[in-house]
Design an enzyme around this catalytic site. Structure first.
Site, PDB file in Angstrom:
ATOM      1  N   ARG A 114       0.818  -1.210   0.000  1.00 40.52           N
ATOM      2  CA  ARG A 114       0.000   0.000   0.000  1.00 40.52           C
ATOM      3  C   ARG A 114       0.857   1.267   0.000  1.00 40.52           C
ATOM      4  NH1 ARG A 114      -5.270  -1.021   1.531  1.00 40.52           N
ATOM      5  NH2 ARG A 114      -5.511   1.050   2.433  1.00 40.52           N
ATOM      6  N   CYS A 138      -2.253  -6.323   3.691  1.00 44.46           N
ATOM      7  CA  CYS A 138      -2.810  -7.455   4.433  1.00 44.46           C
ATOM      8  C   CYS A 138      -4.328  -7.355   4.505  1.00 44.46           C
ATOM      9  CB  CYS A 138      -2.228  -7.487   5.847  1.00 44.46           C
ATOM     10  SG  CYS A 138      -0.482  -7.923   5.885  1.00 44.46           S
ATOM     11  N   ASP A 327      -0.795  -4.695  16.242  1.00 37.83           N
ATOM     12  CA  ASP A 327       0.150  -5.686  15.730  1.00 37.83           C
ATOM     13  C   ASP A 327       0.722  -6.575  16.831  1.00 37.83           C
ATOM     14  OD1 ASP A 327      -0.123  -4.906  13.114  1.00 37.83           O
ATOM     15  OD2 ASP A 327       1.585  -3.556  13.124  1.00 37.83           O
TER      16      ASP A 327
END
Length: 455
Positions: A114, A138, A327
């Site tokens: 991206r 993702c 994350d």
């Protein structure tokens, strides 16, 4: 042909290479030392920032990951000369011959990344136009680019949607703007910073992300000659300047990778020293690590992680910095399958980020995902419509299974679960892990992991 990597052998696939499937023999603790270098979430953005300078830039501790290679390729497509520096892991980026690139070239080199969206501001300043192909990344939720496009329009960019992507132009140049983000988006904050530093006038950004990688990007831009100040309550002021120079900068360490190894030590009952990890940027993670029963020792050159006894259940809410990173929750959940009791993880940043738990349940975990979230008496993070919750009951014995990597952090979690489990597991689509983990298979082998690379 099968390549054996077992008990410390040293042959590993290169980032972006063809290795897609591995056979893991689990049940062994991970013990030893690993080194983390530059953060993925800073290095790639600092590489883009080099487009803004009139002279070459030097970036140090660039991680050997496929996302960095994608950005390098995109810079080269735009005429930036990228060479390896004398110091290992350093790059010299010379934008003096930068040119416009065709949409097809950008699309071909971007792949699933991206990152092209962040080229827009620098390219609009440099060339007066920019292109964005259909964006990948993702599969962890919608992740719209509306925040980016709305901000660019505020700067004076003209946005034209085409079948192949988006074309942006700035016929009258870019000017300062007053921008308030509806959510502290890291990507949108980076977009504003990279655009505002050379826009005419002053830009005021409210609702900004303040992650350590954002602060490091601000340091990079200040070295280049930018004038940036930030105030409490997520407000950043940028005074546009006419020209910027190249920088010399060493990347902040990758706290996501450091936390991943820490969770691996918990899950496998191992003992891992993470060289390069630093306490200040990981305070929130370390607090949760201690609550769950982890032990750590902060040293000058890194942090050592292991269990401190039986693992205990915790309740975690993900949030933007300084909260608990989204994350971090995925590798932590693997460790929580071994905790004594019921843990709850509230995911408030991205929707659909618990898909990776299906594979953990297949391996014997007891995880229930509540797709509408869960009410909780004590909440620090305001509830969001998109949020979900995962309830993890443990401890449960994990066993080998055949699993497919869905995304970067979820895929790492699958791998650690396979190393925790008894028996053999086949983990497919592991090539995606090269996006964010440098020399992952070599590091695992050095820690005593037992696995074969099948293709």
């Amino acid at each position: 042909m099968t390549t054996l990597l077992s008990g410390g052998a040293a042959s590993a696939p290169t980032p972006g290479g063809s290795s897609e499937t591995i056979l893991v023999r689990g049940g062994r603790p991970l013990i030893g030392n690993v080194t983390v270098t530059g953060a993925k979430n800073l290095a790639t953005k600092a590489m883009v920032a080099s487009l803004l300078g009139d002279t070459p830039s030097t970036l140090r501790d660039v991680p050997e990951i496929s996302d960095a290679q994608v950005v390098r390729s995109l810079l080269e497509v735009h005429g930036v000369r990228v060479t390896d520096g004398a110091e290992p892991g350093s790059l010299i980026l010379d934008p003096s011959a930068a040119v416009s690139a065709h949409m097809e070239e950008i699309d071909a080199h971007a792949g699933a990344s991206r990152i092209p969206i962040l080229f827009c501001g620098p390219l609009l300043h440099l060339l007066g136009e920019a292109f964005i192909p259909d964006l990948g990344g993702c599969r962890i939720g919608d992740r719209p680019i509306n925040f980016h496009l709305d901000a660019l329009r505020e700067f004076g960019a003209v946005v034209e949607k085409l079948p192949s992507g988006i074309r942006l132009s700035a016929p009258e140049g870019l000017h300062g703007a007053n921008i308030e983000l509806p959510y502290p988006s890291v990507g949108a904050t980076e977009q504003v910073l990279l655009t505002a530093v050379r826009a005419r006038g002053v830009t005021e950004l409210r609702g900004a992300a303040i992650e350590p990688e954002i602060m490091d990007l601000i340091a990079v831009l200040q070295k280049m000659g930018a004038i940036i100040s930030y105030e409490p309550n997520r407000v950043i002021f940028i005074e546009g300047v006419d020209t910027l120079q190249g920088y010399d900068h060493r990347c902040i360490f990758d706290r996501n990778e450091a936390a991943s190894w820490a969770c691996a030590a918990l899950a496998t009952d191992g003992d891992i020293f993470v060289k390069g990890a630093k306490q200040q940027e990981m305070l929130t993670f370390l607090n949760v690590y201690r609550k769950v029963g982890g032990w750590f020792d902060v040293r000058e050159d890194g942090i050592r992680f292991r269990r401190g006894g039986d693992l205990k259940p915790v309740t975690v809410e993900t949030d933007v910095h300084p909260g608990f990173m989204t994350d971090w929750q995925q590798p932590l959940i693997v460790a929580l399958t071994q905790a004594h009791g019921r843990s709850v993880v509230h995911e408030t940043v991205y929707e659909n980020r618990f898909g990776f738990t299906d594979a953990l349940n297949k391996m014997g975990a007891d995880i229930v995902v509540h797709h509408e979230g869960l009410e909780a008496e004590y909440r620090r993070v305001p509830r969001r419509e998109l949020e979900q919750a995962a309830v993890i009951s443990g401890p449960t014995a994990l066993h080998g299974a055949d699993v497919v990597v869905p995304d970067l952090r979820g895929g790492y979690s699958h791998l650690i679960a396979a190393l925790t489990a008894d028996g053999e597991s086949t983990v497919r689509n592991v090539g995606i892990l090269s996006r964010g983990y440098e020399r992952l298979f070599t590091k695992l082998a050095d820690l005593g992991a037992d696995f074969d690379i099948l293709d």
